[in-house]
Write a protein that holds these residues in place. Structure first.
Motif, short mmCIF file in Angstrom:
data_model
loop_
_atom_site.label_atom_id
_atom_site.label_comp_id
_atom_site.label_asym_id
_atom_site.label_seq_id
_atom_site.Cartn_x
_atom_site.Cartn_y
_atom_site.Cartn_z
N GLY A 169 -61.19 -109.50 -15.14
CA GLY A 169 -60.54 -108.25 -15.54
C GLY A 169 -60.76 -107.94 -17.02
O GLY A 169 -60.85 -106.78 -17.41
N GLU A 170 -60.87 -109.01 -17.84
CA GLU A 170 -61.02 -108.82 -19.30
C GLU A 170 -62.47 -108.55 -19.69
O GLU A 170 -62.73 -108.08 -20.80
CB GLU A 170 -60.59 -110.09 -20.03
CG GLU A 170 -59.09 -110.32 -20.07
CD GLU A 170 -58.79 -111.77 -20.40
OE1 GLU A 170 -59.69 -112.50 -20.87
OE2 GLU A 170 -57.64 -112.19 -20.16
N ALA A 171 -63.40 -108.92 -18.81
CA ALA A 171 -64.82 -108.79 -19.18
C ALA A 171 -65.14 -107.33 -19.47
O ALA A 171 -64.74 -106.45 -18.70
CB ALA A 171 -65.70 -109.33 -18.06
N PRO A 172 -65.85 -107.07 -20.56
CA PRO A 172 -66.22 -105.68 -20.86
C PRO A 172 -67.02 -105.10 -19.69
O PRO A 172 -67.86 -105.80 -19.11
CB PRO A 172 -67.11 -105.81 -22.10
CG PRO A 172 -66.85 -107.17 -22.66
CD PRO A 172 -66.40 -108.03 -21.53
N ALA A 173 -66.71 -103.87 -19.32
CA ALA A 173 -67.40 -103.23 -18.20
C ALA A 173 -68.91 -103.34 -18.38
O ALA A 173 -69.43 -103.09 -19.47
CB ALA A 173 -66.98 -101.76 -18.10
N GLY A 174 -69.60 -103.75 -17.32
CA GLY A 174 -71.05 -103.83 -17.37
C GLY A 174 -71.59 -105.10 -18.00
O GLY A 174 -72.80 -105.33 -18.00
N SER A 175 -70.70 -105.99 -18.48
CA SER A 175 -71.20 -107.20 -19.12
C SER A 175 -71.63 -108.25 -18.08
O SER A 175 -72.36 -109.18 -18.39
CB SER A 175 -70.15 -107.79 -20.06
OG SER A 175 -69.04 -108.27 -19.32
N LEU A 176 -71.12 -108.09 -16.87
CA LEU A 176 -71.49 -109.03 -15.79
C LEU A 176 -72.12 -108.24 -14.65
O LEU A 176 -71.58 -107.21 -14.23
CB LEU A 176 -70.25 -109.75 -15.26
CG LEU A 176 -69.57 -110.73 -16.21
CD1 LEU A 176 -68.18 -111.08 -15.69
CD2 LEU A 176 -70.40 -112.00 -16.36
N ALA A 177 -73.23 -108.73 -14.15
CA ALA A 177 -73.84 -108.07 -13.00
C ALA A 177 -72.92 -108.21 -11.80
O ALA A 177 -72.27 -109.25 -11.63
CB ALA A 177 -75.20 -108.71 -12.70
N PRO A 178 -72.85 -107.20 -10.95
CA PRO A 178 -71.99 -107.28 -9.76
C PRO A 178 -72.23 -108.54 -8.93
O PRO A 178 -71.30 -109.14 -8.43
CB PRO A 178 -72.36 -106.02 -8.98
CG PRO A 178 -72.81 -105.05 -10.02
CD PRO A 178 -73.49 -105.87 -11.06
N ARG A 179 -73.49 -108.95 -8.80
CA ARG A 179 -73.75 -110.13 -7.97
C ARG A 179 -73.13 -111.38 -8.59
O ARG A 179 -72.70 -112.29 -7.91
CB ARG A 179 -75.24 -110.32 -7.71
CG ARG A 179 -76.06 -110.72 -8.92
CD ARG A 179 -77.53 -110.91 -8.58
NE ARG A 179 -78.30 -111.24 -9.77
CZ ARG A 179 -78.60 -110.39 -10.74
NH1 ARG A 179 -78.20 -109.13 -10.67
NH2 ARG A 179 -79.29 -110.78 -11.80
N HIS A 180 -73.08 -111.41 -9.94
CA HIS A 180 -72.45 -112.55 -10.59
C HIS A 180 -70.94 -112.56 -10.35
O HIS A 180 -70.34 -113.61 -10.14
CB HIS A 180 -72.72 -112.52 -12.09
CG HIS A 180 -74.08 -113.00 -12.43
ND1 HIS A 180 -74.86 -112.44 -13.40
CD2 HIS A 180 -74.82 -114.00 -11.90
CE1 HIS A 180 -76.02 -113.08 -13.46
NE2 HIS A 180 -76.02 -114.03 -12.54
N ILE A 181 -70.36 -111.37 -10.39
CA ILE A 181 -68.92 -111.29 -10.14
C ILE A 181 -68.63 -111.73 -8.71
O ILE A 181 -67.67 -112.47 -8.45
CB ILE A 181 -68.40 -109.87 -10.41
CG1 ILE A 181 -68.68 -109.48 -11.87
CG2 ILE A 181 -66.91 -109.77 -10.09
CD1 ILE A 181 -68.34 -108.05 -12.21
N ALA A 182 -69.47 -111.30 -7.78
CA ALA A 182 -69.29 -111.71 -6.39
C ALA A 182 -69.45 -113.23 -6.25
O ALA A 182 -68.65 -113.89 -5.58
CB ALA A 182 -70.29 -110.98 -5.49
N ASP A 183 -70.48 -113.79 -6.88
CA ASP A 183 -70.69 -115.25 -6.82
C ASP A 183 -69.47 -116.00 -7.33
O ASP A 183 -68.99 -116.96 -6.72
CB ASP A 183 -71.88 -115.65 -7.71
CG ASP A 183 -73.23 -115.27 -7.11
OD1 ASP A 183 -73.25 -114.84 -5.95
OD2 ASP A 183 -74.24 -115.42 -7.82
#
Lengths: 220, 220
Positions: A169-183
């Motif tokens: 939730g704290e990660a700046p928008a766009g700093s993590l690829a969606p696939r990484h968030i899913a992983d």
């Protein structure tokens, strides 16, 4: 007859210890494959899971035969049924270790954990190993000395799991690829589930030793 | 004695049908709470899960008593042990419906599903309901007519689950908040697991009717 049954019950207990040792191995190797992004190791964990599956199958077959041939009652019956349930929990822990390794394989050669989550998953990996060690110890030794340890590590895993969502939730928008968030979400869930299954095993042991239904009823 | 046992076995079967009906209700309401972002409904699903837990407890107690008092062998023994396993799978399906409702509650008043995933989760919800219906039908009716349906819907759910990750990968960086990606990942996993548990139930039924161990061995 009675002695035969005691021996067979001891044999079930030994098989559960053996399963828990394989589960501990699987979690250790899955952690290692995740943290060093080691595809070969991941493949090894994925392949080895069938060994745990077969151990469950053998144990369950033997338990079923004991029920059929010896018709145990009361505490003996509970011990056999408890073994069936514990073998199911251990088998699921093996599946979860395999899922972690599969996540490594899917993402390879990229790492399945973004750098910012490395320390959290190092802690989750450690807790996963510790709870598998405590489970093996609980199944190997008489008494309930490991139960508080298992409960404490389960809480650690729950907190780490929650902290992952906080961090996402704290990660700046766009700093993590969606696939990484899913992983990260799936991996965190797998580690959290190690805790639930270990608690489930410990509640069965506790119930068998104390005849106390409470923990069984309040299971998650 | 024999007739008593048959009656009790019928009673276990009736209880499994009852559990599967409650599971279907839970999945329907969880879907509805997710798609209409209805907090009250979500709370209802969360509360009602204890009913399914208690049904499992009652069934398992009765199965244990049957094993103790009647000492069934061969097909009868397998039927009792199969019931224990099926009740565990149904209970987990109830847990998953609760998890979906909990996700709605955590995210409320925001929706747990970003607009771009609405149609995927509408399909997952439908498949979840259909596989629960087929499971109830399988447990209610003689024969294995529902097995192919259950396998087909399980594959649908697997494909939908994979498509979620595909969609996440295609989403422009930053277009989805990390918490939404995490929500979507977990929710997709919960729906996918409905399929695994339904297949597990259907494999037990198949095994009991055909004595074929293959599906049991090849379980996921």
């Amino acid at each position: 007859m009675r002695e035969v049954f005691r021996n067979e019950l001891d044999d079930l207990a030994t098989q559960l210890v053996g399963m828990s040792a394989k589960v501990l191995d699987a979690i250790r190797l899955a952690n290692q494959s995740l943290h060093s992004n080691d595809l070969e190791l991941a493949e090894q964990v994925i392949e080895a899971d069938s060994v745990i599956d077969n151990m469950q199958f053998t144990l369950d077959q033997q338990a079923a035969e004991m029920l059929a041939l010896q018709a145990p009652v009361a505490a003996d019956l509970r011990a056999v049924i408890g073994s069936l349930r514990m073998s199911a929990s251990l088998e699921r822990m093996g599946d979860l270790a395999r899922h972690i390794a599969q996540q490594v394989r899917i993402r390879y050669p990229e790492s399945a954990i973004p750098e910012v989550f490395a320390s959290t998953f190092a802690r989750m990996g450690e807790s996963g190993e510790k709870i598998a060690e405590a489970t093996q110890s609980l199944l190997s030794n008489p008494g309930l000395a490991d139960v508080p340890t298992i409960n404490a590590i389960d809480e650690e895993l729950d907190e780490l799991h929650l902290s992952v969502f906080g961090k996402l939730g704290e990660a700046p928008a766009g700093s993590l690829a969606p696939r990484h968030i899913a992983d990260v979400t799936l991996l965190s869930r797998y580690y959290e589930r190690f805790g639930d299954h270990a608690v489930s095993v410990s509640q069965k042991v506790e119930y068998l030793l104390t005849g106390n239904w409470e923990p069984y009823l309040s299971k998650k």
